[in-house]
Design a protein around this motif. Structure first.
Motif, PDB file in Angstrom:
ATOM      1  N   ILE A 160       0.820  -1.213   0.000  1.00 34.61           N
ATOM      2  CA  ILE A 160       0.000   0.000   0.000  1.00 34.61           C
ATOM      3  C   ILE A 160       0.852   1.261   0.000  1.00 34.61           C
ATOM      4  O   ILE A 160       0.335   2.367   0.174  1.00 34.61           O
ATOM      5  CB  ILE A 160      -0.980   0.026   1.191  1.00 34.61           C
ATOM      6  CG1 ILE A 160      -0.228   0.023   2.525  1.00 34.61           C
ATOM      7  CG2 ILE A 160      -1.943  -1.134   1.118  1.00 34.61           C
ATOM      8  CD1 ILE A 160      -1.132   0.204   3.735  1.00 34.61           C
ATOM      9  N   LYS A 161       2.162   1.093  -0.199  1.00 31.76           N
ATOM     10  CA  LYS A 161       3.065   2.242  -0.229  1.00 31.76           C
ATOM     11  C   LYS A 161       3.841   2.282  -1.534  1.00 31.76           C
ATOM     12  O   LYS A 161       3.844   1.331  -2.304  1.00 31.76           O
ATOM     13  CB  LYS A 161       4.019   2.197   0.974  1.00 31.76           C
ATOM     14  CG  LYS A 161       3.343   2.488   2.309  1.00 31.76           C
ATOM     15  CD  LYS A 161       2.760   3.891   2.348  1.00 31.76           C
ATOM     16  CE  LYS A 161       2.138   4.232   3.690  1.00 31.76           C
ATOM     17  NZ  LYS A 161       1.584   5.613   3.714  1.00 31.76           N
ATOM     18  N   ALA A 162       4.502   3.395  -1.784  1.00 28.02           N
ATOM     19  CA  ALA A 162       5.171   3.634  -3.059  1.00 28.02           C
ATOM     20  C   ALA A 162       6.444   2.799  -3.203  1.00 28.02           C
ATOM     21  O   ALA A 162       7.050   2.376  -2.209  1.00 28.02           O
ATOM     22  CB  ALA A 162       5.505   5.111  -3.199  1.00 28.02           C
ATOM     23  N   PHE A 163       6.861   2.621  -4.452  1.00 25.34           N
ATOM     24  CA  PHE A 163       8.003   1.763  -4.765  1.00 25.34           C
ATOM     25  C   PHE A 163       9.308   2.280  -4.189  1.00 25.34           C
ATOM     26  O   PHE A 163      10.246   1.512  -3.972  1.00 25.34           O
ATOM     27  CB  PHE A 163       8.147   1.627  -6.288  1.00 25.34           C
ATOM     28  CG  PHE A 163       8.621   2.886  -6.970  1.00 25.34           C
ATOM     29  CD1 PHE A 163       9.967   3.124  -7.161  1.00 25.34           C
ATOM     30  CD2 PHE A 163       7.717   3.833  -7.427  1.00 25.34           C
ATOM     31  CE1 PHE A 163      10.412   4.285  -7.784  1.00 25.34           C
ATOM     32  CE2 PHE A 163       8.143   4.988  -8.062  1.00 25.34           C
ATOM     33  CZ  PHE A 163       9.501   5.218  -8.232  1.00 25.34           C
ATOM     34  N   TYR A 164       9.418   3.592  -3.946  1.00 22.81           N
ATOM     35  CA  TYR A 164      10.693   4.182  -3.532  1.00 22.81           C
ATOM     36  C   TYR A 164      10.940   4.089  -2.026  1.00 22.81           C
ATOM     37  O   TYR A 164      11.982   4.529  -1.539  1.00 22.81           O
ATOM     38  CB  TYR A 164      10.773   5.654  -3.974  1.00 22.81           C
ATOM     39  CG  TYR A 164       9.578   6.476  -3.545  1.00 22.81           C
ATOM     40  CD1 TYR A 164       9.403   6.869  -2.225  1.00 22.81           C
ATOM     41  CD2 TYR A 164       8.617   6.862  -4.471  1.00 22.81           C
ATOM     42  CE1 TYR A 164       8.307   7.604  -1.826  1.00 22.81           C
ATOM     43  CE2 TYR A 164       7.519   7.612  -4.090  1.00 22.81           C
ATOM     44  CZ  TYR A 164       7.372   7.982  -2.760  1.00 22.81           C
ATOM     45  OH  TYR A 164       6.278   8.715  -2.373  1.00 22.81           O
ATOM     46  N   MET A 165      10.003   3.546  -1.261  1.00 23.60           N
ATOM     47  CA  MET A 165      10.177   3.438   0.181  1.00 23.60           C
ATOM     48  C   MET A 165      11.024   2.216   0.526  1.00 23.60           C
ATOM     49  O   MET A 165      10.827   1.140  -0.029  1.00 23.60           O
ATOM     50  CB  MET A 165       8.815   3.369   0.876  1.00 23.60           C
ATOM     51  CG  MET A 165       7.979   4.624   0.660  1.00 23.60           C
ATOM     52  SD  MET A 165       6.449   4.615   1.612  1.00 23.60           S
ATOM     53  CE  MET A 165       5.791   6.235   1.198  1.00 23.60           C
ATOM     54  N   ARG A 166      11.951   2.385   1.448  1.00 25.79           N
ATOM     55  CA  ARG A 166      12.928   1.338   1.748  1.00 25.79           C
ATOM     56  C   ARG A 166      12.251   0.110   2.363  1.00 25.79           C
ATOM     57  O   ARG A 166      11.551   0.201   3.372  1.00 25.79           O
ATOM     58  CB  ARG A 166      14.009   1.849   2.693  1.00 25.79           C
ATOM     59  CG  ARG A 166      15.237   0.937   2.758  1.00 25.79           C
ATOM     60  CD  ARG A 166      16.279   1.478   3.727  1.00 25.79           C
ATOM     61  NE  ARG A 166      17.591   0.928   3.459  1.00 25.79           N
ATOM     62  CZ  ARG A 166      18.015  -0.257   3.895  1.00 25.79           C
ATOM     63  NH1 ARG A 166      17.213  -1.014   4.632  1.00 25.79           N
ATOM     64  NH2 ARG A 166      19.231  -0.680   3.602  1.00 25.79           N
ATOM     65  N   GLU A 167      12.496  -1.038   1.742  1.00 25.40           N
ATOM     66  CA  GLU A 167      11.912  -2.285   2.222  1.00 25.40           C
ATOM     67  C   GLU A 167      12.592  -2.724   3.512  1.00 25.40           C
ATOM     68  O   GLU A 167      13.822  -2.721   3.617  1.00 25.40           O
ATOM     69  CB  GLU A 167      12.060  -3.366   1.154  1.00 25.40           C
ATOM     70  CG  GLU A 167      11.353  -4.671   1.491  1.00 25.40           C
ATOM     71  CD  GLU A 167      11.385  -5.647   0.316  1.00 25.40           C
ATOM     72  OE1 GLU A 167      10.663  -5.414  -0.661  1.00 25.40           O
ATOM     73  OE2 GLU A 167      12.151  -6.618   0.382  1.00 25.40           O
ATOM     74  N   ASN A 168      11.787  -3.095   4.507  1.00 27.25           N
ATOM     75  CA  ASN A 168      12.336  -3.582   5.773  1.00 27.25           C
ATOM     76  C   ASN A 168      12.819  -5.023   5.640  1.00 27.25           C
ATOM     77  O   ASN A 168      12.520  -5.719   4.673  1.00 27.25           O
ATOM     78  CB  ASN A 168      11.268  -3.488   6.875  1.00 27.25           C
ATOM     79  CG  ASN A 168      10.981  -2.049   7.272  1.00 27.25           C
ATOM     80  OD1 ASN A 168      11.861  -1.189   7.241  1.00 27.25           O
ATOM     81  ND2 ASN A 168       9.740  -1.776   7.660  1.00 27.25           N
ATOM     82  N   ASP A 169      13.556  -5.463   6.651  1.00 27.21           N
ATOM     83  CA  ASP A 169      14.141  -6.805   6.605  1.00 27.21           C
ATOM     84  C   ASP A 169      13.094  -7.908   6.581  1.00 27.21           C
ATOM     85  O   ASP A 169      13.376  -9.020   6.129  1.00 27.21           O
ATOM     86  CB  ASP A 169      15.075  -7.006   7.809  1.00 27.21           C
ATOM     87  CG  ASP A 169      16.312  -6.117   7.730  1.00 27.21           C
ATOM     88  OD1 ASP A 169      16.642  -5.664   6.617  1.00 27.21           O
ATOM     89  OD2 ASP A 169      16.940  -5.875   8.776  1.00 27.21           O
ATOM     90  N   ASP A 170      11.867  -7.618   7.066  1.00 33.57           N
ATOM     91  CA  ASP A 170      10.839  -8.661   7.083  1.00 33.57           C
ATOM     92  C   ASP A 170      10.277  -8.945   5.688  1.00 33.57           C
ATOM     93  O   ASP A 170       9.555  -9.929   5.487  1.00 33.57           O
ATOM     94  CB  ASP A 170       9.703  -8.296   8.043  1.00 33.57           C
ATOM     95  CG  ASP A 170       8.997  -6.981   7.680  1.00 33.57           C
ATOM     96  OD1 ASP A 170       9.183  -6.489   6.548  1.00 33.57           O
ATOM     97  OD2 ASP A 170       8.268  -6.453   8.531  1.00 33.57           O
ATOM     98  N   GLY A 171      10.587  -8.090   4.710  1.00 38.02           N
ATOM     99  CA  GLY A 171      10.108  -8.291   3.348  1.00 38.02           C
ATOM    100  C   GLY A 171       8.634  -7.988   3.155  1.00 38.02           C
ATOM    101  O   GLY A 171       8.125  -8.077   2.029  1.00 38.02           O
ATOM    102  N   ARG A 172       7.931  -7.600   4.214  1.00 37.33           N
ATOM    103  CA  ARG A 172       6.493  -7.331   4.140  1.00 37.33           C
ATOM    104  C   ARG A 172       6.167  -5.852   4.306  1.00 37.33           C
ATOM    105  O   ARG A 172       5.134  -5.385   3.839  1.00 37.33           O
ATOM    106  CB  ARG A 172       5.741  -8.119   5.220  1.00 37.33           C
ATOM    107  CG  ARG A 172       5.932  -9.622   5.156  1.00 37.33           C
ATOM    108  CD  ARG A 172       5.264 -10.302   6.346  1.00 37.33           C
ATOM    109  NE  ARG A 172       3.811 -10.188   6.319  1.00 37.33           N
ATOM    110  CZ  ARG A 172       3.070  -9.824   7.354  1.00 37.33           C
ATOM    111  NH1 ARG A 172       3.652  -9.481   8.499  1.00 37.33           N
ATOM    112  NH2 ARG A 172       1.754  -9.774   7.249  1.00 37.33           N
ATOM    113  N   THR A 173       7.046  -5.131   4.999  1.00 37.74           N
ATOM    114  CA  THR A 173       6.769  -3.735   5.319  1.00 37.74           C
ATOM    115  C   THR A 173       7.886  -2.839   4.802  1.00 37.74           C
ATOM    116  O   THR A 173       8.957  -3.311   4.411  1.00 37.74           O
ATOM    117  CB  THR A 173       6.616  -3.533   6.841  1.00 37.74           C
ATOM    118  OG1 THR A 173       7.870  -3.869   7.489  1.00 37.74           O
ATOM    119  CG2 THR A 173       5.507  -4.413   7.399  1.00 37.74           C
TER     120      THR A 173
END
Length: 304
Positions: A201-214
């Motif tokens: 639900i967020k934009a592609f440029y936001m840094r992916e967290n280590d959990d791979g979901r958020t």
């Protein structure tokens, strides 16, 4: 919803066919267009600001922003103004700290220099406005993850303590009623920052967290308005950014210049956007955002 989207796309195609130069194939021929290519109104100056931040460290933009979503609410406009800081060598925690400090600074300035105006709005728009604003300056902002916030909202809904118009569940964006409940009830009228939203639900440029979901995203919520600030740490890893573009169905070629910020080495950076009209709403107690901008433009209205 599908029927409405289909109708909108059909109308769009009809308008383009009537007003756009066409090639023999029937497709739009942009060679004769003003820019000789498809061009659009911006929804944010952020991507451009990132190029400045990577060269100059800390920058900001302030300008008009355009959104074509069909939102007829008291807090949405089709054209509004946005302040967008971008910070180099910064992560999500730095972004959150800057957002809190900035809002406190703005509210403190209003309290110190606009007493006459506040007295007017206290009398005619919101009783207790001044004390609410003073709380913003005096109190430390709350923080909660998106997951914990959804759990809290689902709990009050399941127990019948609060009935929401829109269902809430993990993976769905929070609506204004959810945001205001969190700020006004759960956190007792204190602004709060919700972090780590689902990446879908967020934009592609936001840094992916280590959990791979958020992703490392944050929204600052305030009483009476809901979301006032939205921001994130930006994805600086080239391979992850390429994957995210593919996941959301965007072509990489138009973003070649944006990718170059990562291709030859980058730095952690973060930023946010603050809607100026929502800030005015928050500081005056005016309920409808259309009343805090001189020439409001929204779905169905583009006068002046």
């Amino acid at each position: 919803v599908k029927e409405a989207v289909a109708e909108l796309m059909a109308r769009k195609a009809a308008v383009e066919a009537a007003h756009s130069p066409s090639a023999e194939s029937g497709n739009v021929n942009f060679d004769d267009d003003f820019f000789a290519k498809p061009a659009y109104l911006t929804v944010s100056g952020q991507l451009n600001a990132e190029t400045y931040a990577c060269a100059l460290k800390d920058v900001y933009t302030f300008g008009p922003t355009f959104r074509a979503e069909n939102s007829n609410t008291s807090r949405h406009l089709a054209e509004f103004w946005m302040i967008e800081p971008e910070l180099a060598f910064a992560d999500l925690e730095d972004d959150m700290a800057c957002a809190e400090a900035y809002l406190k600074h703005c509210v403190r300035h209003v309290l110190e220099h606009c007493a006459e105006d506040l007295a007017f709005f206290e009398k005619f728009t919101e009783k207790g406005l001044t004390s609410r604003l003073q709380d913003v300056v005096d109190k430390e902002f709350g923080t909660i993850t998106y997951t914990a916030a959804v759990d809290e909202l689902m709990k009050v809904q399941s127990t019948g303590k609060k009935k929401f118009e829109y269902d809430v569940f993990w993976g769905k964006d929070l609506q204004s009623e959810h945001e205001r409940y969190l700020s006004e009830k759960v956190f007792n009228g204190t602004p709060l920052i919700v972090t780590d939203y689902p990446k879908e639900i967020k934009a592609f440029y936001m840094r992916e967290n280590d959990d791979g979901r958020t992703v490392a995203a944050m929204d600052l919520l305030v009483p009476n308005v809901g979301e006032l600030i939205g921001g994130s740490q930006r994805e600086e890893r080239m391979d992850v950014l390429q994957r995210r573009l593919a996941e959301v169905g965007l072509e990489e070629d138009p973003y070649w210049w944006y990718m170059d910020l990562r291709r030859y080495g980058s730095v952690p950076h973060a930023g946010f956007g603050l809607g100026f009209e929502r800030l005015v709403q928050f500081c005056t107690g005016v309920e409808n955002i259309r009343d805090v901008i001189p020439f409001p433009r929204y779905p169905g209205n583009a006068n002046f």
